[in-house]
Scaffold this active site. Structure first.
Site, short mmCIF file in Angstrom:
data_model
loop_
_atom_site.label_atom_id
_atom_site.label_comp_id
_atom_site.label_asym_id
_atom_site.label_seq_id
_atom_site.Cartn_x
_atom_site.Cartn_y
_atom_site.Cartn_z
N HIS A 82 -29.92 -23.97 -57.95
CA HIS A 82 -30.50 -24.21 -56.63
C HIS A 82 -31.48 -23.09 -56.29
O HIS A 82 -31.21 -21.92 -56.57
CB HIS A 82 -29.41 -24.26 -55.56
CG HIS A 82 -29.96 -24.51 -54.19
ND1 HIS A 82 -30.28 -25.79 -53.74
CD2 HIS A 82 -30.28 -23.67 -53.18
CE1 HIS A 82 -30.76 -25.71 -52.51
NE2 HIS A 82 -30.77 -24.44 -52.15
N ASP A 161 -23.55 -33.13 -44.30
CA ASP A 161 -24.69 -32.21 -44.33
C ASP A 161 -25.99 -32.95 -44.02
O ASP A 161 -26.86 -32.43 -43.34
CB ASP A 161 -24.81 -31.53 -45.69
CG ASP A 161 -26.02 -30.59 -45.72
OD1 ASP A 161 -25.98 -29.60 -44.97
OD2 ASP A 161 -26.99 -30.87 -46.43
N ARG A 168 -29.79 -29.94 -37.08
CA ARG A 168 -30.15 -28.51 -37.02
C ARG A 168 -31.66 -28.35 -36.98
O ARG A 168 -32.19 -27.50 -36.25
CB ARG A 168 -29.57 -27.77 -38.24
CG ARG A 168 -28.06 -27.60 -38.15
CD ARG A 168 -27.48 -27.16 -39.48
NE ARG A 168 -28.06 -25.91 -39.94
CZ ARG A 168 -28.15 -25.54 -41.22
NH1 ARG A 168 -27.70 -26.32 -42.17
NH2 ARG A 168 -28.69 -24.40 -41.55
N SER A 183 -24.08 -25.34 -46.13
CA SER A 183 -24.91 -26.51 -46.42
C SER A 183 -25.29 -26.54 -47.89
O SER A 183 -25.14 -27.56 -48.59
CB SER A 183 -26.16 -26.46 -45.52
OG SER A 183 -27.17 -27.30 -45.98
N LYS A 187 -23.24 -28.96 -51.21
CA LYS A 187 -23.95 -29.90 -52.09
C LYS A 187 -23.75 -29.52 -53.57
O LYS A 187 -23.63 -30.38 -54.44
CB LYS A 187 -25.43 -29.93 -51.72
CG LYS A 187 -25.66 -30.69 -50.41
CD LYS A 187 -27.08 -30.64 -49.93
CE LYS A 187 -27.43 -29.34 -49.31
NZ LYS A 187 -28.58 -29.31 -48.43
N1 URA Z 1 -31.29 -25.58 -47.58
C1 URA Z 1 -30.20 -26.33 -47.36
O1 URA Z 1 -29.85 -27.18 -48.18
N2 URA Z 1 -29.50 -26.14 -46.22
C2 URA Z 1 -29.84 -25.22 -45.31
O2 URA Z 1 -29.17 -25.10 -44.31
C3 URA Z 1 -31.00 -24.45 -45.54
C4 URA Z 1 -31.70 -24.65 -46.70
#
Ligand code: URA
Length: 437
Positions: A82, A161, A168, A183, A187
């Site tokens: 990521h 999320d 958000r 968050s 994932k």
């Molecule tokens: N990327 C994400 O997946 N979540 C966040 O809260 C910020 C960046």
């Protein structure tokens, strides 16, 4: 349990129980709690924070809100990757095929670009025919058969999320370390990879502008991983300067192809980061004894052509045209091409990533709002970068876009992104530090 009591507890700085957090997230994901109450809680979290224990519970509750990928049947070690996002960051498109070519499975789910940062899905979709919306069985089959996929997050994976992130975004509650960490990690955990490599960007073009903020976020994500039996390594990398020369969609694909074909002229920082992240992943997956050995393995998979062939295979499996990649189109198909010339001679001290990111977006390569349509051929190609010596009127960048007006409108901003000075300067930094459990 009443939602209003949970909100009030956080407003007063109290610590939630696991049950309270699970109650909140589960009911919100199932539409049992209205957006206004969730917004109030999120804002209380922004102000009061979450303890590590609360953050672990939030991550777990978010994972439990939907499906998880079971990669145990793919017959290879599994890794996920990521990046917290940046300008010109195309490392996923190179690292995933390198890992798959080296016998490590990656079910990589990515996002779209928003604001000045690009998104892997938009870049992939610039390759004719490529599908990025894959169903869970298709993801599992492709990862089993080929070793990797590059696709969108499925709607059933961490639905909490997906809902919370939109909320958000609209309520100024993105900027909270525990919310960001939960968050991202929810994932990754739901994505099934046993090891996770995180590229945490630091600088003007990134979410985290200071090394201290990036370090704290990285540490929290590594700890969340540990709590959920994942091996996580976070690499803090520079995002003051764009990564690579090309910023956009088809222009970034061309740069990835050049890198994987081992062509001359590829940006040193981009190649170095791709090799480093791949090296970390190979070590985590048990394919190499050290990061250095993993980097060498990655480099040889590039030189042999195996990594490029793997990218072609992944694209073909997702309906894309591998011949498009093999032809390596020389120029993007944008209607307008405008060269930007240096206003003075000297050494380039900085190329501001956020300015270049916004310029690429305004040329059509990105979206200002979620529903905006992207022009895949638009973008900025830097002809020089930090440390280079240029003369007045040398071409320092080229803009690709749909109209002459769009190009003229951002031209002065792109000139302004270049800081050119008299004295010699060092090359831009790349890797600041690596944090592991
Ligand atoms: N990327 C994400 O997946 N979540 C966040 O809260 C910020 C960046």
């Amino acid at each position: 349990m009443r939602v209003i009591d949970i909100i009030d507890k956080k407003r007063l700085g109290g610590e939630h129980t696991d049950d309270e957090i699970h109650f909140l997230v589960r009911n919100y994901a199932q539409d049992g709690i209205p957006d206004y109450q969730m917004s109030a809680w999120l804002m209380a979290v922004v102000w009061r924070g979450l303890t590590p224990a609360e953050t672990f519970a939030l991550t777990g509750a978010m994972v439990a809100s939907g499906d998880t990928l079971d990669l145990s049947g793919v017959g290879r070690p599994t890794v996920d990757k990521h990046s917290t996002g940046g300008v010109g960051d195309k490392t996923t498109l190179a690292v995933v095929p390198i890992l798959a070519a080296g016998g490590v499975a990656v079910a990589k789910m990515s996002g779209r670009g928003l604001g000045h940062t690009g998104g892997t899905l938009d870049k992939l979709e610039s390759i004719p025919g490529t599908r990025t919306s894959l169903e869970v069985p298709e993801i599992l089959r492709q990862v089993h058969d080929i070793g990797a996929c590059l696709c969108a997050q499925t709607p059933t994976l961490v639905p909490a999320d997906q809902k919370m992130y939109s909320l958000r975004d609209a309520t100024a509650t993105v900027q909270s370390r525990p919310l960001i960490a939960a968050s991202i990690m929810s994932k990754k955990i739901a994505g099934g990879g046993k090891s996770i490599v995180l590229d945490v960007k630091v600088g003007s073009g990134a979410f985290m502008e200071t090394i201290e903020d990036a370090r704290a976020l990285a540490r929290l994500m590594v700890d969340i991983g540990k709590a959920y039996d994942r091996r996580v390594v976070a690499v803090l990398t520079d995002m003051n300067v764009p990564l690579g020369f090309n910023v956009g969609n088809s222009v970034e694909i061309r740069e990835v192809v050049a890198l994987l074909k081992d062509n001359a002229g590829v940006d040193r920082r981009l190649r170095e980061l791709v090799l480093y992240l791949s090296g970390v992943a190979f070590e985590l997956a048990g394919k190499a004894d050290s990061v250095e050995a993993g980097q060498e393995m990655a480099a040889s998979l590039i030189v042999s052509g195996d990594a490029f062939e793997m990218l072609c295979k992944i694209i073909e499996a997702q309906g894309g045209d591998p011949e498009y990649l093999r032809r390596t189109v020389k120029q993007p198909a944008a209607r307008v091409k405008l060269d930007i010339r240096s206003p003075r001679g000297g050494y380039i001290r900085n190329v501001d990533a956020s300015v270049i990111g916004v310029a690429a977006m305004r040329l059509g390569a990105g979206r200002e709002t979620k529903d905006a349509v992207v022009d895949h051929s638009a973008g900025v190609v830097l002809r020089h970068t930090v440390g280079d010596l240029v003369e007045r009127d040398n071409i320092i960048a080229t803009l690709y876009t749909a109209t002459e007006i769009a190009a003229r409108q951002v031209a002065s901003e792109v000139v302004g992104a270049f800081d050119i000075v008299d004295g010699e300067v060092d090359a831009a930094p790349l890797i600041y530090e690596t944090i592991s459990g």
